[in-house]
Write an enzyme that holds these catalytic residues in place. Structure first.
Site, PDB file in Angstrom:
ATOM      1  N   HIS A  14      -7.551  -5.684  -0.452  1.00  0.00           N
ATOM      2  CA  HIS A  14      -6.340  -4.744  -0.571  1.00  0.00           C
ATOM      3  C   HIS A  14      -5.291  -5.554   0.256  1.00  0.00           C
ATOM      4  O   HIS A  14      -5.285  -5.712   1.401  1.00  0.00           O
ATOM      5  CB  HIS A  14      -6.758  -3.166  -0.140  1.00  0.00           C
ATOM      6  CG  HIS A  14      -5.558  -2.335  -0.156  1.00  0.00           C
ATOM      7  ND1 HIS A  14      -5.000  -1.939  -1.230  1.00  0.00           N
ATOM      8  CD2 HIS A  14      -4.881  -1.891   1.098  1.00  0.00           C
ATOM      9  CE1 HIS A  14      -4.021  -0.968  -0.916  1.00  0.00           C
ATOM     10  NE2 HIS A  14      -3.991  -1.112   0.677  1.00  0.00           N
ATOM     11  N   GLU A  57     -10.098  -3.944  -5.980  1.00  0.00           N
ATOM     12  CA  GLU A  57      -9.814  -2.654  -4.954  1.00  0.00           C
ATOM     13  C   GLU A  57      -9.626  -1.573  -5.653  1.00  0.00           C
ATOM     14  O   GLU A  57      -9.358  -1.462  -6.893  1.00  0.00           O
ATOM     15  CB  GLU A  57      -8.293  -3.332  -4.401  1.00  0.00           C
ATOM     16  CG  GLU A  57      -7.293  -3.379  -5.204  1.00  0.00           C
ATOM     17  CD  GLU A  57      -6.024  -3.268  -4.436  1.00  0.00           C
ATOM     18  OE1 GLU A  57      -5.621  -2.275  -3.661  1.00  0.00           O
ATOM     19  OE2 GLU A  57      -5.181  -4.225  -4.618  1.00  0.00           O
ATOM     20  N   SER A  78       0.927  -1.185   0.010  1.00  0.00           N
ATOM     21  CA  SER A  78       0.025   0.015  -0.059  1.00  0.00           C
ATOM     22  C   SER A  78       1.127   1.395  -0.035  1.00  0.00           C
ATOM     23  O   SER A  78       1.821   1.389  -1.000  1.00  0.00           O
ATOM     24  CB  SER A  78      -0.970  -0.352   1.157  1.00  0.00           C
ATOM     25  OG  SER A  78      -1.843   0.995   0.891  1.00  0.00           O
TER      26      SER A  78
END
Length: 302
Positions: free
Chosen positions: A273, A243, A149
């Site tokens: 995610h 996502e 991320s």
């Protein structure tokens, strides 16, 4: 799709997404995540956990090593969390599993976070640790960057910043659902808003605001999707087909190939995610094993 993944999706949609609407309460989010991490198991006995204190004189933030007994390579890992939450404890299981799978030692970096520390503090911390590893005599050919991320975006930004500073490149980088565009302009921010079980589209611009504090969202070290990628090492990208950050991965993959960078992208349907960081999921463990194979391959012969 495993039953564990089905359950995880249901829990994330109820616990994370439905309660994540509206303005972000930073202390509340941090408390919730820290409480959850306190229930995580300790690293397995074959993985040694060694905390590293911050060193102000060297501009090094705190970090920790997760290492097997005879590591063959090194992974420099940057945790996710929108640049404002998560930390060493939340990602210890992931780093431990990666250490075992890749027969590596993993340095997980506790970079400074927003809103207390704004861009480019996180990038500065990442580059400082890369310089430290090089100063210790570690061969860059035996190192792979990794992150999930925001940490995936940070790993990429560290590559770009290091290249621009004339530092050697590592052997490769593994990116789990990387957040590479803080302008949040990817089309899947809208098209997958309902399908994503974790995020509401309005949450990411808020997190970006915490980190950028008025600076440009398209700065190449904040949003490395817009950076010159030439000269970067091979990339392995993992992303979910469901996502809202999918476009951050697919556009990165396309741009990397266009600019002569080796890149491979692994897409999975109906996964949350950063599922590779969820070691309780069979799919997460499988993706970490695939990542370990990539890490082993690009560092072989170092």
């Amino acid at each position: 799709m495993s039953i564990q993944a089905v359950i995880a999706n249901l829990i994330l949609r109820w616990q994370f997404k439905s309660k994540g609407r509206g303005p972000i309460d930073v202390p509340k989010v941090r408390h919730m995540i820290t409480k959850a991490a306190s229930r995580y198991p300790a690293p397995p006995k074959e993985v040694k956990h060694t905390p590293v204190a911050a060193k102000g004189e060297s501009s090094l933030c705190a970090a920790e090593w997760l290492s097997v007994a005879n590591p063959q390579r090194t992974v420099l890992y940057f945790h996710g969390g929108g640049y404002f939450f998560c930390g060493l404890d939340t990602h210890r299981p992931t780093c431990s599993y990666l250490a075992r799978s890749a027969q590596a030692r993993v340095l997980s970096v506790d970079y400074r976070m927003a809103p207390e520390n704004i861009f480019p503090a996180a990038v500065d911390d990442a580059v400082a640790w890369w310089k430290e590893l090089l100063n210790q005599g570690i061969s860059p050919k035996s190192v792979v960057f990794a992150g999930d991320s925001a940490g995936g975006g940070l790993a990429l930004a560290c590559l770009v910043a290091s290249r621009d500073q004339g530092l050697p490149m590592p052997a490769g980088a593994v990116l789990f659902s990387p957040w590479t565009d803080l302008s949040c302009s990817g089309e899947t921010m809208k098209t997958l808003a309902d399908a994503d079980v974790m995020f509401n589209p309005e949450s990411l611009p808020q997190a970006a605001t915490f980190y950028l504090a008025g600076q440009s969202a398209t700065h190449p070290l904040a949003s490395p999707l817009f950076a010159d990628l030439k000269g970067l090492p091979p990339l392995m990208i993992h992303a979910s087909k469901h996502e809202i950050l999918l476009s951050d991965s697919t556009r990165l993959h396309d741009r990397a190939l266009q600019q002569g960078v080796q890149s491979e992208i692994h897409l999975k349907a109906k996964m949350p995610h950063v599922w590779p960081t969820m070691v309780m999921l069979p799919e997460g463990r499988q993706s970490l094993k695939e990542s370990a194979q990539f890490i082993t391959r690009v560092t072989t012969g170092a």
